[in-house]
Design a protein around this motif. Sequence first.
Motif, PDB file in Angstrom:
ATOM      1  N   SER A 177       0.806  -1.224   0.000  1.00 48.96           N
ATOM      2  CA  SER A 177       0.000   0.000   0.000  1.00 48.96           C
ATOM      3  C   SER A 177       0.838   1.272   0.000  1.00 48.96           C
ATOM      4  O   SER A 177       0.430   2.291  -0.572  1.00 48.96           O
ATOM      5  CB  SER A 177      -0.929   0.016   1.218  1.00 48.96           C
ATOM      6  N   THR A 178       2.010   1.243   0.626  1.00 44.52           N
ATOM      7  CA  THR A 178       2.798   2.473   0.801  1.00 44.52           C
ATOM      8  C   THR A 178       3.133   3.166  -0.510  1.00 44.52           C
ATOM      9  O   THR A 178       2.954   4.395  -0.622  1.00 44.52           O
ATOM     10  CB  THR A 178       4.083   2.187   1.602  1.00 44.52           C
ATOM     11  N   PRO A 179       3.611   2.458  -1.549  1.00 47.14           N
ATOM     12  CA  PRO A 179       3.906   3.155  -2.813  1.00 47.14           C
ATOM     13  C   PRO A 179       2.660   3.778  -3.442  1.00 47.14           C
ATOM     14  O   PRO A 179       2.745   4.848  -4.053  1.00 47.14           O
ATOM     15  CB  PRO A 179       4.477   2.037  -3.707  1.00 47.14           C
ATOM     16  N   VAL A 180       1.519   3.106  -3.305  1.00 47.22           N
ATOM     17  CA  VAL A 180       0.270   3.641  -3.855  1.00 47.22           C
ATOM     18  C   VAL A 180      -0.139   4.908  -3.115  1.00 47.22           C
ATOM     19  O   VAL A 180      -0.511   5.915  -3.726  1.00 47.22           O
ATOM     20  CB  VAL A 180      -0.858   2.585  -3.776  1.00 47.22           C
ATOM     21  N   ILE A 181      -0.052   4.877  -1.789  1.00 48.69           N
ATOM     22  CA  ILE A 181      -0.422   6.039  -0.985  1.00 48.69           C
ATOM     23  C   ILE A 181       0.531   7.206  -1.259  1.00 48.69           C
ATOM     24  O   ILE A 181       0.098   8.358  -1.369  1.00 48.69           O
ATOM     25  CB  ILE A 181      -0.444   5.682   0.507  1.00 48.69           C
ATOM     26  N   SER A 182       1.826   6.916  -1.374  1.00 43.03           N
ATOM     27  CA  SER A 182       2.798   7.974  -1.691  1.00 43.03           C
ATOM     28  C   SER A 182       2.449   8.637  -3.008  1.00 43.03           C
ATOM     29  O   SER A 182       2.508   9.869  -3.139  1.00 43.03           O
ATOM     30  CB  SER A 182       4.207   7.389  -1.759  1.00 43.03           C
ATOM     31  N   TYR A 183       2.084   7.831  -3.994  1.00 44.18           N
ATOM     32  CA  TYR A 183       1.697   8.361  -5.304  1.00 44.18           C
ATOM     33  C   TYR A 183       0.467   9.263  -5.168  1.00 44.18           C
ATOM     34  O   TYR A 183       0.436  10.373  -5.696  1.00 44.18           O
ATOM     35  CB  TYR A 183       1.414   7.205  -6.261  1.00 44.18           C
ATOM     36  N   ASP A 237      -7.573  13.959   8.016  1.00 46.20           N
ATOM     37  CA  ASP A 237      -8.190  13.490   9.257  1.00 46.20           C
ATOM     38  C   ASP A 237      -8.695  12.051   9.160  1.00 46.20           C
ATOM     39  O   ASP A 237      -9.349  11.559  10.080  1.00 46.20           O
ATOM     40  CB  ASP A 237      -9.354  14.413   9.637  1.00 46.20           C
ATOM     41  N   HIS A 238      -8.405  11.397   8.050  1.00 42.63           N
ATOM     42  CA  HIS A 238      -8.888  10.029   7.856  1.00 42.63           C
ATOM     43  C   HIS A 238      -7.761   9.115   7.355  1.00 42.63           C
ATOM     44  O   HIS A 238      -8.029   8.125   6.691  1.00 42.63           O
ATOM     45  CB  HIS A 238     -10.044  10.015   6.841  1.00 42.63           C
ATOM     46  N   TYR A 239      -6.525   9.480   7.680  1.00 38.77           N
ATOM     47  CA  TYR A 239      -5.404   8.760   7.084  1.00 38.77           C
ATOM     48  C   TYR A 239      -5.380   7.285   7.477  1.00 38.77           C
ATOM     49  O   TYR A 239      -5.212   6.402   6.626  1.00 38.77           O
ATOM     50  CB  TYR A 239      -4.067   9.417   7.439  1.00 38.77           C
ATOM     51  N   ASN A 240      -5.515   6.985   8.755  1.00 34.82           N
ATOM     52  CA  ASN A 240      -5.448   5.580   9.187  1.00 34.82           C
ATOM     53  C   ASN A 240      -6.557   4.752   8.545  1.00 34.82           C
ATOM     54  O   ASN A 240      -6.344   3.612   8.130  1.00 34.82           O
ATOM     55  CB  ASN A 240      -5.518   5.493  10.713  1.00 34.82           C
ATOM     56  N   GLU A 241      -7.752   5.344   8.468  1.00 36.38           N
ATOM     57  CA  GLU A 241      -8.870   4.663   7.809  1.00 36.38           C
ATOM     58  C   GLU A 241      -8.549   4.420   6.328  1.00 36.38           C
ATOM     59  O   GLU A 241      -8.806   3.337   5.797  1.00 36.38           O
ATOM     60  CB  GLU A 241     -10.125   5.518   7.940  1.00 36.38           C
ATOM     61  N   PHE A 242      -7.957   5.433   5.687  1.00 43.10           N
ATOM     62  CA  PHE A 242      -7.607   5.309   4.267  1.00 43.10           C
ATOM     63  C   PHE A 242      -6.511   4.267   4.068  1.00 43.10           C
ATOM     64  O   PHE A 242      -6.578   3.464   3.129  1.00 43.10           O
ATOM     65  CB  PHE A 242      -7.156   6.669   3.727  1.00 43.10           C
ATOM     66  N   LYS A 243      -5.523   4.263   4.944  1.00 40.21           N
ATOM     67  CA  LYS A 243      -4.441   3.285   4.803  1.00 40.21           C
ATOM     68  C   LYS A 243      -4.973   1.865   4.951  1.00 40.21           C
ATOM     69  O   LYS A 243      -4.595   0.956   4.192  1.00 40.21           O
ATOM     70  CB  LYS A 243      -3.333   3.533   5.815  1.00 40.21           C
ATOM     71  N   ASN A 244      -5.852   1.641   5.933  1.00 38.01           N
ATOM     72  CA  ASN A 244      -6.437   0.310   6.099  1.00 38.01           C
ATOM     73  C   ASN A 244      -7.237  -0.097   4.866  1.00 38.01           C
ATOM     74  O   ASN A 244      -7.209  -1.256   4.441  1.00 38.01           O
ATOM     75  CB  ASN A 244      -7.337   0.284   7.335  1.00 38.01           C
ATOM     76  N   TYR A 245      -7.932   0.879   4.285  1.00 38.89           N
ATOM     77  CA  TYR A 245      -8.708   0.637   3.062  1.00 38.89           C
ATOM     78  C   TYR A 245      -7.794   0.234   1.907  1.00 38.89           C
ATOM     79  O   TYR A 245      -8.057  -0.745   1.198  1.00 38.89           O
ATOM     80  CB  TYR A 245      -9.489   1.909   2.732  1.00 38.89           C
ATOM     81  N   VAL A 246      -6.694   0.972   1.716  1.00 38.49           N
ATOM     82  CA  VAL A 246      -5.767   0.652   0.626  1.00 38.49           C
ATOM     83  C   VAL A 246      -5.069  -0.682   0.893  1.00 38.49           C
ATOM     84  O   VAL A 246      -4.871  -1.484  -0.030  1.00 38.49           O
ATOM     85  CB  VAL A 246      -4.738   1.786   0.422  1.00 38.49           C
ATOM     86  N   ASP A 247      -4.685  -0.921   2.156  1.00 39.53           N
ATOM     87  CA  ASP A 247      -4.080  -2.211   2.522  1.00 39.53           C
ATOM     88  C   ASP A 247      -4.950  -3.369   2.039  1.00 39.53           C
ATOM     89  O   ASP A 247      -4.466  -4.340   1.448  1.00 39.53           O
ATOM     90  CB  ASP A 247      -3.908  -2.314   4.039  1.00 39.53           C
ATOM     91  N   GLU A 248      -6.244  -3.261   2.326  1.00 42.37           N
ATOM     92  CA  GLU A 248      -7.180  -4.334   1.964  1.00 42.37           C
ATOM     93  C   GLU A 248      -7.309  -4.461   0.450  1.00 42.37           C
ATOM     94  O   GLU A 248      -7.352  -5.574  -0.091  1.00 42.37           O
ATOM     95  CB  GLU A 248      -8.538  -4.040   2.595  1.00 42.37           C
ATOM     96  N   LYS A 249      -7.344  -3.326  -0.253  1.00 44.59           N
ATOM     97  CA  LYS A 249      -7.530  -3.334  -1.704  1.00 44.59           C
ATOM     98  C   LYS A 249      -6.352  -3.960  -2.439  1.00 44.59           C
ATOM     99  O   LYS A 249      -6.538  -4.617  -3.476  1.00 44.59           O
ATOM    100  CB  LYS A 249      -7.758  -1.914  -2.215  1.00 44.59           C
TER     101      LYS A 249
END
Length: 394
Positions: free
Chosen positions: A343-349, A363-375
Amino acid sequence: MKKLKKYYTSSEFAKKAHVSIRTIRYYDQKNLLKPSTHTASGARRYTDADFAKLQQILLLKYLGFSLSDIREMTLGSGDRQLLLDSLQIQKRLVEERLKEMQNVATAIDSTSSTLKAGQEVDWSKMLNLIHLTSMNQSLSTQYQNASNISARIRLHRDYSLNKEGWFHWLFKQLDLKPGMKILELGAGNGALWSQNLDKLSKGLTIVLSDISEGILADAKNEIGDNSEFQYAVFDAQKIPFADNTFDLVIANHMLFYCDDIPKTLKEVRRVMKKDASFACATYSKRHMHEITDLVQEFNPEIVLSSTNLYDRFDLDNGAEILSKDFIDVSCHKYQDAIELSESTPVISYILSCHGNQNAILLDHYNEFKNYVDEKVSGGFYITKDVGYFICKKT
């Protein structure tokens, strides 16, 4: 005489780190920080090495990382690039928070001035001031240096299926000849050249330009001390060179950023020698569409660009636009795609883009990271539809 290892009780260890015993026990339960040993009665005992690790955990937590992120960083393979990328993400979020606070301060000052003048406050206008200022700052700071560009390049470099790489492929297509004089507009971090320094023909003169002095400084650092290269800060809509100067002009994924594309193309044509070539790279609306789908599924209000750049100049409309000023226009596609499960490279992009995503995700970063992790956990495929046009000056 061998020095005996010092052990700390949980109480001593917690006091040394200025945290509670409950925190120490919680980190043990979460498999973040296990004690080096236990007494016969089961009491935890910690060492100075454990303390160094605790300091790392506390620092990362202070910087905004979740405990699951920290576990991955401290118990994982020790991947320095992962840690660097993660730190850059947190820095970007901190910078976004600072901008937000600056915008709030501006709105407060404006509201205070209105009240002092005895006028009615337009609360809607003040709220819009915060959002508009945030977007304008995002655009103006997007290219102060090459960090945003580098985040996007790393995703392509490290996870693309075509191992030749875009910059190696494009360089080969240019077919440079000894003695050529070349201008690259919007050269970014200079990757087209820094990745191909060993392939340069003799006697080249290469002028790298960009509207950002900071980006050109990064390019110069990447390329190093090389006499073939010159650097110039200017807007491509007003090129400070005489007519008929260059054998080749390059615009790699930059024309769609120009406010006045027709004016830019006329400037390009002006500085080209007779029979010189113009190479300009771009993409289509199909390019990286999975990234857009990903963020909009999370929040449909997110836009990764203030404008649809592909509407301005892309693989579908580029030939028509170029044919007004150039001849022999042809398009050449680069065959590639991206596959990854991190997920990290995708989020960095995503955070490097010049839309409103950072303000929304702040204000929703952790929620977004968990979402991308799952995807991405089961593998994530990203379409690439990219190429370049080559054309001639009559």
